[in-house]
Design a protein around this motif. Structure first.
Motif, PDB file in Angstrom:
ATOM      1  N   UNK A   1       3.119  11.816  -0.276  1.00  0.00           N
ATOM      2  CA  UNK A   1       2.944  11.764   1.175  1.00  0.00           C
ATOM      3  C   UNK A   1       3.594  10.534   1.798  1.00  0.00           C
ATOM      4  N   UNK A   2       3.974   9.568   0.973  1.00  0.00           N
ATOM      5  CA  UNK A   2       4.683   8.386   1.454  1.00  0.00           C
ATOM      6  C   UNK A   2       5.448   7.791   0.282  1.00  0.00           C
ATOM      7  N   UNK A   3       6.342   6.866   0.601  1.00  0.00           N
ATOM      8  CA  UNK A   3       7.119   6.168  -0.435  1.00  0.00           C
ATOM      9  C   UNK A   3       7.279   4.715  -0.021  1.00  0.00           C
ATOM     10  N   UNK A   4       7.766   3.908  -0.921  1.00  0.00           N
ATOM     11  CA  UNK A   4       7.993   2.490  -0.612  1.00  0.00           C
ATOM     12  C   UNK A   4       8.977   2.382   0.558  1.00  0.00           C
ATOM     13  N   UNK A   5       8.612   1.568   1.555  1.00  0.00           N
ATOM     14  CA  UNK A   5       9.433   1.408   2.754  1.00  0.00           C
ATOM     15  C   UNK A   5       8.914   2.173   3.946  1.00  0.00           C
ATOM     16  N   UNK A   6       8.014   3.154   3.744  1.00  0.00           N
ATOM     17  CA  UNK A   6       7.454   3.920   4.864  1.00  0.00           C
ATOM     18  C   UNK A   6       6.402   3.086   5.584  1.00  0.00           C
ATOM     19  N   UNK A   7       6.267   3.363   6.893  1.00  0.00           N
ATOM     20  CA  UNK A   7       5.215   2.740   7.696  1.00  0.00           C
ATOM     21  C   UNK A   7       4.086   3.758   7.825  1.00  0.00           C
ATOM     22  N   UNK A   8       2.898   3.418   7.299  1.00  0.00           N
ATOM     23  CA  UNK A   8       1.804   4.381   7.266  1.00  0.00           C
ATOM     24  C   UNK A   8       0.527   3.767   7.832  1.00  0.00           C
ATOM     25  N   UNK A   9      -0.427   4.668   8.136  1.00  0.00           N
ATOM     26  CA  UNK A   9      -1.764   4.236   8.537  1.00  0.00           C
ATOM     27  C   UNK A   9      -2.760   4.972   7.659  1.00  0.00           C
ATOM     28  N   UNK A  10      -3.674   4.217   7.047  1.00  0.00           N
ATOM     29  CA  UNK A  10      -4.743   4.777   6.227  1.00  0.00           C
ATOM     30  C   UNK A  10      -6.047   4.179   6.725  1.00  0.00           C
ATOM     31  N   UNK A  11      -6.872   4.983   7.372  1.00  0.00           N
ATOM     32  CA  UNK A  11      -8.103   4.449   7.946  1.00  0.00           C
ATOM     33  C   UNK A  11      -7.785   3.417   9.018  1.00  0.00           C
ATOM     34  N   UNK A  12      -8.348   2.218   8.844  1.00  0.00           N
ATOM     35  CA  UNK A  12      -8.121   1.156   9.833  1.00  0.00           C
ATOM     36  C   UNK A  12      -6.934   0.270   9.465  1.00  0.00           C
ATOM     37  N   UNK A  13      -6.271   0.585   8.360  1.00  0.00           N
ATOM     38  CA  UNK A  13      -5.157  -0.247   7.894  1.00  0.00           C
ATOM     39  C   UNK A  13      -3.829   0.429   8.233  1.00  0.00           C
ATOM     40  N   UNK A  14      -2.882  -0.389   8.681  1.00  0.00           N
ATOM     41  CA  UNK A  14      -1.558   0.113   9.045  1.00  0.00           C
ATOM     42  C   UNK A  14      -0.516  -0.909   8.608  1.00  0.00           C
ATOM     43  N   UNK A  15       0.574  -0.420   8.008  1.00  0.00           N
ATOM     44  CA  UNK A  15       1.617  -1.342   7.574  1.00  0.00           C
ATOM     45  C   UNK A  15       2.709  -0.619   6.812  1.00  0.00           C
ATOM     46  N   UNK A  16       3.658  -1.411   6.290  1.00  0.00           N
ATOM     47  CA  UNK A  16       4.778  -0.863   5.537  1.00  0.00           C
ATOM     48  C   UNK A  16       4.449  -0.907   4.034  1.00  0.00           C
ATOM     49  N   UNK A  17       4.698   0.206   3.365  1.00  0.00           N
ATOM     50  CA  UNK A  17       4.404   0.297   1.938  1.00  0.00           C
ATOM     51  C   UNK A  17       5.398  -0.583   1.166  1.00  0.00           C
ATOM     52  N   UNK A  18       4.870  -1.556   0.431  1.00  0.00           N
ATOM     53  CA  UNK A  18       5.731  -2.446  -0.347  1.00  0.00           C
ATOM     54  C   UNK A  18       5.632  -2.188  -1.848  1.00  0.00           C
ATOM     55  N   UNK A  19       4.535  -1.548  -2.287  1.00  0.00           N
ATOM     56  CA  UNK A  19       4.363  -1.321  -3.724  1.00  0.00           C
ATOM     57  C   UNK A  19       3.385  -0.174  -3.938  1.00  0.00           C
ATOM     58  N   UNK A  20       3.692   0.687  -4.901  1.00  0.00           N
ATOM     59  CA  UNK A  20       2.781   1.762  -5.315  1.00  0.00           C
ATOM     60  C   UNK A  20       2.591   1.641  -6.822  1.00  0.00           C
ATOM     61  N   UNK A  21       1.345   1.380  -7.245  1.00  0.00           N
ATOM     62  CA  UNK A  21       1.051   1.262  -8.674  1.00  0.00           C
ATOM     63  C   UNK A  21       0.043   2.330  -9.070  1.00  0.00           C
TER      64      UNK A  21
END
Length: 479
Positions: free
Chosen positions: A152-172
């Motif tokens: 549903x997203x990848x590194x570099x995407x700008x997303x919102x999850x609940x009350x948090x919003x930002x650019x994805x920098x790492x997926x582990x």
């Protein structure tokens, strides 16, 4: 199929079905342990029955596998028995730690009553400790795998999850890390992301629409307000020209009609800055067009009690006109008449006041601030004008298209002079047009002499005052 295998399949199916259908995020997360243990039991049971498995390993698996099944079933039974299935909450009398204690007690009871083998007892104790310690880790790992499969997203995407919003920098395997607008890092467990709604502002395409709401007095016609908002949004640097900005009437409020100004931005990370630019441009544009943004009404006031925006420079406008090359030759009475009809216009830094090639019938006198004069097509700056200087005079006098683009470099107050007052003044005061024509001719001659590219323009014809007066009379429809 053996009874043991059938029970293992039943526990796994029930755990998966419950996790899929429940609305309780706590139950959904905890059921990961039952799913993992039931799946491990089935693998161990099949390996123990397989003819190719060494006898020693087969006996160890046969001893350990019931432990896995009992712990999976105990966790499943407690979760479904004590938690609301259709509500996302925990029971008031049974917090998470108490539920874990009940699960352990149930598991230990079964082990004590039915398990006699020492290896089974040791495995049971280890399974309890390991299962309780790893249930959140297992949940995050499985959720991470599911997220990687769905993407549903990848590194570099700008997303919102609940009350948090930002650019994805790492997926582990355990978490997803976001960098917020404040450049802080937020690590979100994958299980919490998988169980919630994910808003991806970067897919399927980066442009994202942002909006601001603004209230306008009920006396303003909606179509006029929308046109003014469109004019303001055209001044927003971060607003994309396509898809075009627009405005909607969204509410008839208690003290104002609410409009929603919308535009697309290329980068959601700069949405807050774009909204700041939108609000700033709307405020200045509304002031120029006389549109009122009503004050929030808590008690009743008469309209006359509301504070109005004033411009102290307007009182000294006749004297300011007297110091200009264009208007200084007019009589004091003529300058007073022009000053009385001049309309104050406030522009924010970076706003375009007039654009080259556009039609116009007004001129502007700078009362405060500084403007930049530039020429198309490369936006080359040719002059900067300060307080007491006039621009746009040829459009005012003859109706010619704007010869240059003029932009406010700071918050700038200009006084706009229109052709209606000029026509009345010329009709009632002989010699006004001759005076203005002489001033324009002198000014153009001075500019020609001082021009940086004078060598390339040598031989240019300066229009004679008489010819200019004739054009002014035709434009103003004077005899």
């Amino acid at each position: 199929m053996s009874v043991q295998l059938l029970v293992g399949v039943l526990v796994l199916v029930l755990a998966l079905a419950a996790r899929t259908s429940t609305r309780n995020t706590y139950v959904k997360r905890k059921l990961v342990l039952s799913v993992a243990l039931a799946a491990a039991y089935l693998v161990a049971h099949l390996l123990a029955l397989w003819a190719g498995t060494p006898p020693g390993i087969a006996r160890s698996l046969a001893t350990i596998e019931p432990v896995l099944l009992v712990l999976a079933a105990s966790n499943l039974i407690v979760l479904l028995a004590v938690n609301p299935f259709r509500e996302d909450r925990l029971p008031a009398q049974l917090p998470a730690i108490l539920q874990d204690a009940i699960t352990v007690a149930l598991f230990v009871t079964v082990v004590v009553l039915f398990f006699n083998d020492r290896l089974q007892l040791t495995a049971a104790a280890g399974a309890v400790v390991l299962g309780l310690a790893l249930q959140d880790t297992l949940g995050n790992a499985i959720a991470g795998l599911a997220l990687q499969a769905d993407q549903p997203y990848k590194v570099g995407d700008w997303i919102r999850v609940g009350e948090h919003e930002g650019r994805v920098t790492q997926i582990s395997w355990r978490s997803t890390v976001l960098r917020t607008r404040d450049s802080t890092l937020v690590g979100l467990p994958n299980s919490s992301i998988a169980d919630g709604a994910i808003v991806n502002f970067s897919e399927p395409a980066p442009p994202t629409r942002v909006f601001v709401d603004v209230g306008v007095a009920y006396t303003a016609p909606p179509n006029h307000v929308k046109a003014v908002i469109a004019e303001a949004l055209a001044q927003v640097p971060l607003a994309m020209p396509s898809p075009a900005p627009d405005a909607l009437l969204v509410d008839f409020g208690t003290s104002a009609v609410t409009y929603r100004a919308r535009c697309f931005v290329q980068d959601m990370e700069r949405a807050a800055l774009a909204q700041d630019q939108m609000r700033t441009a709307i405020w200045y544009t509304f002031q120029r067009h006389g549109l009122e943004i009503p004050y929030p009404i808590q008690v009743e006031y008469s309209h006359g009690d509301m504070p109005a925006l004033t411009f102290p420079e307007q009182a000294g406008l006749p004297a300011l006109m007297g110091n200009t090359a264009l208007l200084g030759g007019l009589t004091p009475e003529a300058r007073a008449a022009l000053a009385g009809s001049a309309r104050p216009r406030l522009y924010g830094s970076g706003e375009v006041i007039v654009r080259q090639g556009e039609l116009g019938r007004t001129s502007f006198l700078v009362g405060r601030g500084l403007v930049r004069v530039s020429l198309a097509p490369d936006d080359q700056e040719v002059a900067r004008l300060g307080v007491g200087e006039v621009f746009g005079e040829m459009s005012w006098l003859t109706g010619d298209p704007r010869s240059a683009t003029v932009t406010a470099t700071t918050d700038t107050l200009v006084f706009e002079l229109d052709d209606t007052t000029l026509r009345a003044l010329a009709d009632g005061t002989p010699g006004v047009l001759d005076t203005l024509a002489d001033a324009v001719s002198r000014r153009r001659a001075e500019l020609e002499t001082l021009s940086a590219d004078h060598a390339t323009r040598r031989g240019a014809v300066i229009e004679a005052p008489a010819s200019l007066v004739a054009r002014m009379k035709r434009f103003l429809r004077l005899r």
